[in-house]
Design a protein around this motif. Structure first.
Motif, mmCIF file in Angstrom:
data_model
loop_
_atom_site.group_PDB
_atom_site.id
_atom_site.type_symbol
_atom_site.label_atom_id
_atom_site.label_comp_id
_atom_site.label_asym_id
_atom_site.label_seq_id
_atom_site.Cartn_x
_atom_site.Cartn_y
_atom_site.Cartn_z
ATOM 1 N N ALA A 47 0.826 -1.210 0.000
ATOM 2 C CA ALA A 47 0.000 0.000 0.000
ATOM 3 C C ALA A 47 0.862 1.262 0.000
ATOM 4 O O ALA A 47 0.401 2.331 -0.416
ATOM 5 C CB ALA A 47 -0.927 0.004 1.212
ATOM 6 N N ASP A 51 2.365 0.741 -7.716
ATOM 7 C CA ASP A 51 2.063 -0.567 -8.293
ATOM 8 C C ASP A 51 3.271 -1.116 -9.048
ATOM 9 O O ASP A 51 3.957 -0.376 -9.773
ATOM 10 C CB ASP A 51 0.892 -0.448 -9.282
ATOM 11 C CG ASP A 51 -0.442 -0.258 -8.560
ATOM 12 O OD1 ASP A 51 -0.475 -0.316 -7.324
ATOM 13 O OD2 ASP A 51 -1.443 -0.038 -9.268
ATOM 14 N N ARG A 95 -4.476 -4.845 -4.944
ATOM 15 C CA ARG A 95 -5.733 -4.552 -5.663
ATOM 16 C C ARG A 95 -6.645 -3.731 -4.743
ATOM 17 O O ARG A 95 -7.758 -4.141 -4.403
ATOM 18 C CB ARG A 95 -6.409 -5.861 -6.076
ATOM 19 C CG ARG A 95 -5.552 -6.685 -7.033
ATOM 20 C CD ARG A 95 -6.165 -8.035 -7.311
ATOM 21 N NE ARG A 95 -7.421 -7.923 -8.056
ATOM 22 C CZ ARG A 95 -8.197 -8.973 -8.356
ATOM 23 N NH1 ARG A 95 -7.851 -10.189 -7.969
ATOM 24 N NH2 ARG A 95 -9.322 -8.796 -9.022
ATOM 25 N N ARG A 96 -6.152 -2.579 -4.366
ATOM 26 C CA ARG A 96 -6.793 -1.818 -3.295
ATOM 27 C C ARG A 96 -8.217 -1.362 -3.626
ATOM 28 O O ARG A 96 -9.147 -1.566 -2.844
ATOM 29 C CB ARG A 96 -5.915 -0.602 -2.971
ATOM 30 C CG ARG A 96 -6.353 0.113 -1.723
ATOM 31 C CD ARG A 96 -5.266 1.037 -1.207
ATOM 32 N NE ARG A 96 -5.630 1.611 0.077
ATOM 33 C CZ ARG A 96 -4.780 2.267 0.870
ATOM 34 N NH1 ARG A 96 -3.530 2.430 0.497
ATOM 35 N NH2 ARG A 96 -5.175 2.749 2.022
ATOM 36 N N GLU A 97 -8.371 -0.736 -4.783
ATOM 37 C CA GLU A 97 -9.704 -0.213 -5.127
ATOM 38 C C GLU A 97 -10.727 -1.331 -5.293
ATOM 39 O O GLU A 97 -11.872 -1.214 -4.849
ATOM 40 C CB GLU A 97 -9.625 0.623 -6.409
ATOM 41 C CG GLU A 97 -8.945 1.959 -6.186
ATOM 42 C CD GLU A 97 -9.043 2.872 -7.415
ATOM 43 O OE1 GLU A 97 -9.867 2.572 -8.303
ATOM 44 O OE2 GLU A 97 -8.297 3.855 -7.460
ATOM 45 N N GLU A 98 -10.290 -2.407 -5.952
ATOM 46 C CA GLU A 98 -11.222 -3.523 -6.169
ATOM 47 C C GLU A 98 -11.611 -4.174 -4.846
ATOM 48 O O GLU A 98 -12.784 -4.511 -4.613
ATOM 49 C CB GLU A 98 -10.574 -4.567 -7.079
ATOM 50 C CG GLU A 98 -10.207 -4.063 -8.452
ATOM 51 C CD GLU A 98 -9.030 -4.848 -9.013
ATOM 52 O OE1 GLU A 98 -7.868 -4.452 -8.748
ATOM 53 O OE2 GLU A 98 -9.272 -5.854 -9.703
ATOM 54 N N ASP A 100 -11.474 -2.784 -1.855
ATOM 55 C CA ASP A 100 -12.292 -1.813 -1.105
ATOM 56 C C ASP A 100 -13.745 -1.824 -1.565
ATOM 57 O O ASP A 100 -14.668 -1.688 -0.756
ATOM 58 C CB ASP A 100 -11.733 -0.399 -1.274
ATOM 59 C CG ASP A 100 -10.629 -0.090 -0.275
ATOM 60 O OD1 ASP A 100 -10.526 -0.799 0.748
ATOM 61 O OD2 ASP A 100 -9.873 0.854 -0.520
ATOM 62 N N ALA A 101 -13.929 -1.979 -2.863
ATOM 63 C CA ALA A 101 -15.295 -1.984 -3.391
ATOM 64 C C ALA A 101 -16.055 -3.227 -2.922
ATOM 65 O O ALA A 101 -17.257 -3.167 -2.654
ATOM 66 C CB ALA A 101 -15.264 -1.932 -4.914
ATOM 67 N N ARG A 102 -15.341 -4.336 -2.812
ATOM 68 C CA ARG A 102 -15.991 -5.597 -2.396
ATOM 69 C C ARG A 102 -16.187 -5.656 -0.881
ATOM 70 O O ARG A 102 -17.207 -6.157 -0.402
ATOM 71 C CB ARG A 102 -15.122 -6.768 -2.875
ATOM 72 C CG ARG A 102 -15.565 -8.149 -2.453
ATOM 73 C CD ARG A 102 -16.774 -8.629 -3.204
ATOM 74 N NE ARG A 102 -17.167 -9.966 -2.772
ATOM 75 C CZ ARG A 102 -17.989 -10.182 -1.739
ATOM 76 N NH1 ARG A 102 -18.517 -9.180 -1.097
ATOM 77 N NH2 ARG A 102 -18.306 -11.408 -1.405
ATOM 78 N N PRO A 104 -15.853 -2.939 1.888
ATOM 79 C CA PRO A 104 -15.569 -1.563 2.310
ATOM 80 C C PRO A 104 -15.109 -1.498 3.773
ATOM 81 O O PRO A 104 -15.733 -2.085 4.649
ATOM 82 C CB PRO A 104 -16.917 -0.856 2.133
ATOM 83 C CG PRO A 104 -17.674 -1.695 1.151
ATOM 84 C CD PRO A 104 -17.237 -3.102 1.395
#
Lengths: 113, 113
Positions: A47, A51, A95-98, A100-102, A104
């Motif tokens: 983090a 990347d 895969r932070r955004e992905e 986080d979306a799954r 939160p």
């Protein structure tokens, strides 16, 4: 589980890393992946860097290469990690955004630890 | 770990339940507590009823009494559960607000599962 395989030119003879489809990752899988302190260290390290900057051998964790490889596998299977081979090295991306979306809020707890 | 003990008039001879101080509960303890499907079922059940409504024998989970008792212990130690003895029964309350304050978002993931 849906899987994607990408062969990179110049990759070694190892099998290409297999990645999870986050829609199919259960909460249990995510919790178990992050319940391990070494894996949380790997996640926090990733983090904090761009990347694809970190190769697998570059992490400062007190485990054998085989154990580290298993930790990377668990992180891939939980949808936290994407890996790409380039020559003899394997590079990593959180895969932070992905994730986080799954799930939160879950990664934020790890970052705040 | 800080502990509180309350003896309720009419309680049985068992030791009173010991509760966690949430400030001292680690993320790892919380993740491991919620990584178990039976414990998530207990948490979701308690979230759906008023505090202190459910006695320990009233949960519909496919485990032995000894295993269930161990699950309650893990939930107490992770700061998720408060228990009180009244006569021969032990009643339960989810420590939802306190746990949410310590680990924001984590219980919401369990409820959404």
């Amino acid at each position: 589980m849906a899987q994607t395989e990408d062969r990179v030119a110049g990759a070694s003879h190892r099998a290409a890393p297999v990645h999870a489809d986050l829609v199919e990752v259960s909460l249990e899988t995510a919790l178990l992946a992050l319940a391990d302190p070494i894996r949380r260290t790997l996640v926090r390290t990733l983090a904090g860097v761009p990347d694809w900057e970190r190769a697998c051998g570059s992490f400062d964790v007190p485990v054998t290469k085989a154990t580290l490889s298993r930790h990377f596998q668990v992180l891939r299977e939980s949808g936290l990690l994407e890996q790409r081979d380039a020559g003899a090295k394997r590079f990593n991306r959180l895969r932070r955004e992905e994730f986080d979306a799954r799930f939160p809020g879950l990664l934020a707890l790890v970052m705040a630890e």
